[in-house]
Design a protein around this motif. Structure first.
Motif, PDB file in Angstrom:
ATOM      1  N   LEU A 121     -22.089   2.745   3.428  1.00  0.00           N
ATOM      2  CA  LEU A 121     -23.132   3.709   3.069  1.00  0.00           C
ATOM      3  C   LEU A 121     -23.350   3.787   1.563  1.00  0.00           C
ATOM      4  O   LEU A 121     -24.421   4.171   1.106  1.00  0.00           O
ATOM      5  CB  LEU A 121     -22.779   5.095   3.615  1.00  0.00           C
ATOM      6  CG  LEU A 121     -22.865   5.277   5.126  1.00  0.00           C
ATOM      7  CD1 LEU A 121     -22.446   6.684   5.508  1.00  0.00           C
ATOM      8  CD2 LEU A 121     -24.268   4.985   5.635  1.00  0.00           C
ATOM      9  N   PHE A 124     -26.367   1.819   0.393  1.00  0.00           N
ATOM     10  CA  PHE A 124     -27.699   2.345   0.692  1.00  0.00           C
ATOM     11  C   PHE A 124     -27.992   3.669  -0.014  1.00  0.00           C
ATOM     12  O   PHE A 124     -29.166   4.034  -0.149  1.00  0.00           O
ATOM     13  CB  PHE A 124     -27.844   2.556   2.203  1.00  0.00           C
ATOM     14  CG  PHE A 124     -27.687   1.304   3.004  1.00  0.00           C
ATOM     15  CD1 PHE A 124     -28.719   0.398   3.114  1.00  0.00           C
ATOM     16  CD2 PHE A 124     -26.493   1.024   3.638  1.00  0.00           C
ATOM     17  CE1 PHE A 124     -28.581  -0.752   3.857  1.00  0.00           C
ATOM     18  CE2 PHE A 124     -26.342  -0.131   4.379  1.00  0.00           C
ATOM     19  CZ  PHE A 124     -27.381  -1.024   4.485  1.00  0.00           C
ATOM     20  N   THR A 125     -26.975   4.404  -0.415  1.00  0.00           N
ATOM     21  CA  THR A 125     -27.189   5.768  -0.924  1.00  0.00           C
ATOM     22  C   THR A 125     -26.964   5.872  -2.427  1.00  0.00           C
ATOM     23  O   THR A 125     -27.893   6.158  -3.188  1.00  0.00           O
ATOM     24  CB  THR A 125     -26.266   6.736  -0.180  1.00  0.00           C
ATOM     25  OG1 THR A 125     -24.893   6.314  -0.321  1.00  0.00           O
ATOM     26  CG2 THR A 125     -26.614   6.786   1.303  1.00  0.00           C
ATOM     27  N   PHE A 432     -34.700  10.552   6.167  1.00  0.00           N
ATOM     28  CA  PHE A 432     -33.603   9.713   6.657  1.00  0.00           C
ATOM     29  C   PHE A 432     -32.659   9.320   5.514  1.00  0.00           C
ATOM     30  O   PHE A 432     -31.431   9.322   5.684  1.00  0.00           O
ATOM     31  CB  PHE A 432     -34.173   8.471   7.327  1.00  0.00           C
ATOM     32  CG  PHE A 432     -33.134   7.558   7.904  1.00  0.00           C
ATOM     33  CD1 PHE A 432     -32.454   7.905   9.053  1.00  0.00           C
ATOM     34  CD2 PHE A 432     -32.833   6.349   7.288  1.00  0.00           C
ATOM     35  CE1 PHE A 432     -31.483   7.069   9.582  1.00  0.00           C
ATOM     36  CE2 PHE A 432     -31.877   5.510   7.805  1.00  0.00           C
ATOM     37  CZ  PHE A 432     -31.190   5.869   8.966  1.00  0.00           C
ATOM     38  N   TYR A 433     -33.221   9.022   4.346  1.00  0.00           N
ATOM     39  CA  TYR A 433     -32.391   8.686   3.193  1.00  0.00           C
ATOM     40  C   TYR A 433     -31.545   9.883   2.757  1.00  0.00           C
ATOM     41  O   TYR A 433     -30.351   9.732   2.455  1.00  0.00           O
ATOM     42  CB  TYR A 433     -33.280   8.214   2.040  1.00  0.00           C
ATOM     43  CG  TYR A 433     -32.520   7.972   0.755  1.00  0.00           C
ATOM     44  CD1 TYR A 433     -31.707   6.858   0.601  1.00  0.00           C
ATOM     45  CD2 TYR A 433     -32.613   8.879  -0.301  1.00  0.00           C
ATOM     46  CE1 TYR A 433     -31.005   6.642  -0.577  1.00  0.00           C
ATOM     47  CE2 TYR A 433     -31.921   8.673  -1.472  1.00  0.00           C
ATOM     48  CZ  TYR A 433     -31.109   7.557  -1.603  1.00  0.00           C
ATOM     49  OH  TYR A 433     -30.406   7.356  -2.764  1.00  0.00           O
ATOM     50  N   LEU A 436     -28.684  10.180   5.072  1.00  0.00           N
ATOM     51  CA  LEU A 436     -27.624   9.208   4.771  1.00  0.00           C
ATOM     52  C   LEU A 436     -26.785   9.653   3.571  1.00  0.00           C
ATOM     53  O   LEU A 436     -25.554   9.499   3.568  1.00  0.00           O
ATOM     54  CB  LEU A 436     -28.236   7.832   4.502  1.00  0.00           C
ATOM     55  CG  LEU A 436     -28.765   7.048   5.699  1.00  0.00           C
ATOM     56  CD1 LEU A 436     -29.325   5.712   5.241  1.00  0.00           C
ATOM     57  CD2 LEU A 436     -27.672   6.831   6.735  1.00  0.00           C
ATOM     58  N   LEU A 439     -24.502  12.384   4.775  1.00  0.00           N
ATOM     59  CA  LEU A 439     -23.415  11.805   5.563  1.00  0.00           C
ATOM     60  C   LEU A 439     -22.388  11.115   4.677  1.00  0.00           C
ATOM     61  O   LEU A 439     -21.167  11.226   4.906  1.00  0.00           O
ATOM     62  CB  LEU A 439     -23.992  10.824   6.588  1.00  0.00           C
ATOM     63  CG  LEU A 439     -22.993  10.107   7.496  1.00  0.00           C
ATOM     64  CD1 LEU A 439     -22.234  11.110   8.348  1.00  0.00           C
ATOM     65  CD2 LEU A 439     -23.707   9.089   8.380  1.00  0.00           C
ATOM     66  N   LYS A 440     -22.866  10.410   3.652  1.00  0.00           N
ATOM     67  CA  LYS A 440     -21.950   9.726   2.734  1.00  0.00           C
ATOM     68  C   LYS A 440     -21.075  10.732   1.975  1.00  0.00           C
ATOM     69  O   LYS A 440     -19.856  10.539   1.848  1.00  0.00           O
ATOM     70  CB  LYS A 440     -22.782   8.895   1.745  1.00  0.00           C
ATOM     71  CG  LYS A 440     -22.031   8.362   0.531  1.00  0.00           C
ATOM     72  CD  LYS A 440     -21.029   7.311   0.937  1.00  0.00           C
ATOM     73  CE  LYS A 440     -20.367   6.680  -0.280  1.00  0.00           C
ATOM     74  NZ  LYS A 440     -19.561   7.637  -1.057  1.00  0.00           N
TER      75      LYS A 440
END
Length: 574
Positions: A121, A124-125, A432-433, A436, A439-440
């Motif tokens: 993750l 992407f984050t 959605f980003y 994420l 969540l990270k």
């Protein structure tokens, strides 16, 4: 005549006695003399020999063994396990250890799985945000002036390189047609696909083993201190090599996902069954080998990486299938049983493999808590202020999991499967980003808290502080370099107190009770050298204390944390 007859009678008596001795009748002479002839073959009972017992023994030994007696012996034969208590207690403990293996192994697998999720993750984050910060620094640097010695910090240089590799490899992946690759693989026979899938697994391990070394070489070449500006040209070949590696590894994972997709879409599911059976072949290749604790640790890390990669491959297969069926949710329920079957076989193979490896090599189930504490130590130590590397790279080195190729492939599949059109779609992508990122952050906080608990349970806090003190000592020694023309050894004045943070080259305070040198310089002699003071020897221990010290268990020579954790790769093939 009398002599002849007497000789014949004596010969007959000798022959009879020899016959009796051959027949084993030592009591025949008792009828004549009234005494029992002592023989060593008779059973002794309270000082005399029982003739009836001897006769019973003779009848038992002289009679032929019968089937009835054999069956009676087999039916009445007993066990005396209490005479070998230690052996059977050890066997019972082995059974208990095999029953504990699934629980302890899954604890390690779950912790390592979320470590891989955290590193995946991150790409992407947080990595895009860090790349943006580095670009802002480059753009605002002319306005702020070139006051510093570096344009970018080493961490920012590494982030820029990772971002460039991702962008270049993603643009190159657009020239690879996923649909054409899928139909090309679908036209092959089942046996060919089985061989291709096994070859791809081996190639994936080899790529992962060598890929992190390529990336580390690039990062060090870009951030090492350089004396001349022309030395920076060496970054270009390392960068091209890293881009070529990530691109090839992404294509390899794409072919692996396409093969798995063909197995899911086949009508008779024979290819999927064969691919699942290949996991059980792994048991044969690893169970009957000798394993030490360190080798088992490498295998556990490799299994964690393989399980996480399987989850991502299942996600890619589901995305491609849902795109082909226009995102019909009914088709998803058709795929779920096959996905569940593949993942269950992975878990079953790991449990059976580790259970028998620990059984054959006499390794307890508590070793998995040590492995988990070692992974937690890596995470906690990488969060310190003076950490050598980022925690995502530390996880990649430890487990052999490199997130860049997998991230490139997942971005390529998501972009081709999901069409973003309109403001509403862009808003959904932004939400959605943000999800994420949330969540990270939550995953990192929970992992850090759990890691601190595991480190405390394993009593590894001292090693964390020891590493911190070592790093601060190195920093202080580099901060006070000596001049080129001056001597490195400078004695401090007698009244100056010695500090614990002094440099390594500092010497102790000189003595003040030396005799004054003579006035004549020609007769100057060097001061007498100090006689070495003998170290006080410890008094000899008594013999009982020495024996007790020898009986105490000695600590193991090697610890998992004493091994260079930056050279161990979880997927190394021995």
């Amino acid at each position: 005549m009398a002599d002849t007859s007497g000789t014949e009678l004596s010969d007959e008596k000798d022959a009879d006695s020899e016959r009796q001795n051959k027949l084993g009748l030592p009591w025949d002479g008792a009828n004549q003399t009234g005494k029992v002839v002592i023989s060593s073959a008779l059973p002794e009972t309270l000082g005399f020999y029982d003739i009836s017992a001897a006769r019973r023994e003779r009848s038992e030994h002289s009679a032929d063994p019968s089937l009835t007696r054999f069956v009676c012996t087999e039916l009445t034969r007993g066990y005396f396990l209490e005479h070998n208590e230690a052996k059977y207690t050890e066997r019972r403990e082995k059974v208990y250890t095999c029953m504990r293996i699934p629980k302890e192994l899954e604890k390690l697998m779950i912790f390592g799985f979320f470590l891989c999720v955290d590193a995946f993750l991150y790409v992407f984050t947080l990595l895009p945000l860090r790349v943006l910060l580095a670009l802002l620094r480059l753009l605002t640097l002319p306005c702020c002036g070139f006051s510093g010695s570096r344009l970018l910090q080493p961490a920012q240089v590494c982030d820029m390189l990772k971002g460039l590799i991702l962008v270049l490899c993603f643009s190159m992946m657009h020239y690879v047609d996923y649909a054409m690759m899928y139909h090309l693989i679908r036209g092959q026979s089942v046996i060919k696909l089985y061989l291709i899938y096994n070859m791809l697994e081996v190639a994936d391990r080899l790529f992962s083993s060598f890929g992190q070394d390529i990336l580390d070489a690039l990062y060090w070449t870009a951030t090492e201190p350089k004396e001349r500006k022309r030395d920076s040209i060496g970054v270009i070949p390392h960068f091209l090599m890293a881009v070529f590696y990530v691109f090839l590894h992404a294509i390899l994972i794409m072919v692996q996902a396409s093969t798995l997709n063909v197995a899911f879409n086949s009508h008779n599911k024979s290819l999927l069954t064969i691919m699942m059976s290949s996991n059980f072949v792994e048991i044969k290749s690893s169970v009957f080998k000798k394993f030490e604790k360190n080798n088992l640790f490498q295998m556990s890390n490799s299994d964690i990486k393989e399980r996480f990669t399987s989850y991502v491959l299942m996600l890619i297969v589901c995305l491609r299938n849902m795109e082909q069926f226009s995102w019909n949710l009914e088709h998803l329920w058709v795929l779920i049983p096959d996905v569940f079957m593949v993942l269950t076989s992975e878990v079953a193979v790991d449990v059976i493999k580790h259970a028998f490896i620990t059984k054959f090599n006499d390794i307890t189930a508590d070793v998995y808590s040590e492995y988990r504490a070692s992974l937690a130590f890596d995470l906690v130590s990488s969060r310190q202020k003076n950490a050598y590397t980022d925690y995502s790279d530390s996880v990649a080195r430890r487990m052999g999991f490199i997130p860049l190729p997998l991230a490139v492939l997942l971005i390529r599949v998501v972009v081709s499967s999901v069409k973003v059109r309109g403001a509403l779609s862009c808003t959904c992508v932004l939400l959605f980003y943000l999800g994420l990122v949330t969540l990270k952050v939550l995953n990192s906080i929970v992992l850090l808290g759990k890691s601190c608990v595991y480190v405390k349970r394993a009593n590894m806090e001292g090693k964390l502080f020891q590493k911190k003190q070592t790093a601060s000592a190195k920093t202080s020694s580099r901060a006070s370099p000596t001049a080129s023309g001056e001597s490195k050894v400078k004695p401090s004045p007698p009244s100056a107190p010695t500090s614990s943070s002094s440099s390594v080259t500092a010497q102790p305070t000189p003595r003040s009770d030396f005799p004054s040198p003579p006035s004549d310089p020609s007769t100057t002699a060097p001061p007498p050298a100090e006689a070495p003071v003998p170290e006080p020897q410890a008094p000899p221990l008594p013999k009982e204390e020495e024996e007790a010290a020898e009986l105490k268990p000695r600590p193991p020579k090697k610890d998992l944390l004493e091994i260079d954790r930056f050279t161990i790769c979880g997927n190394r093939i021995d």
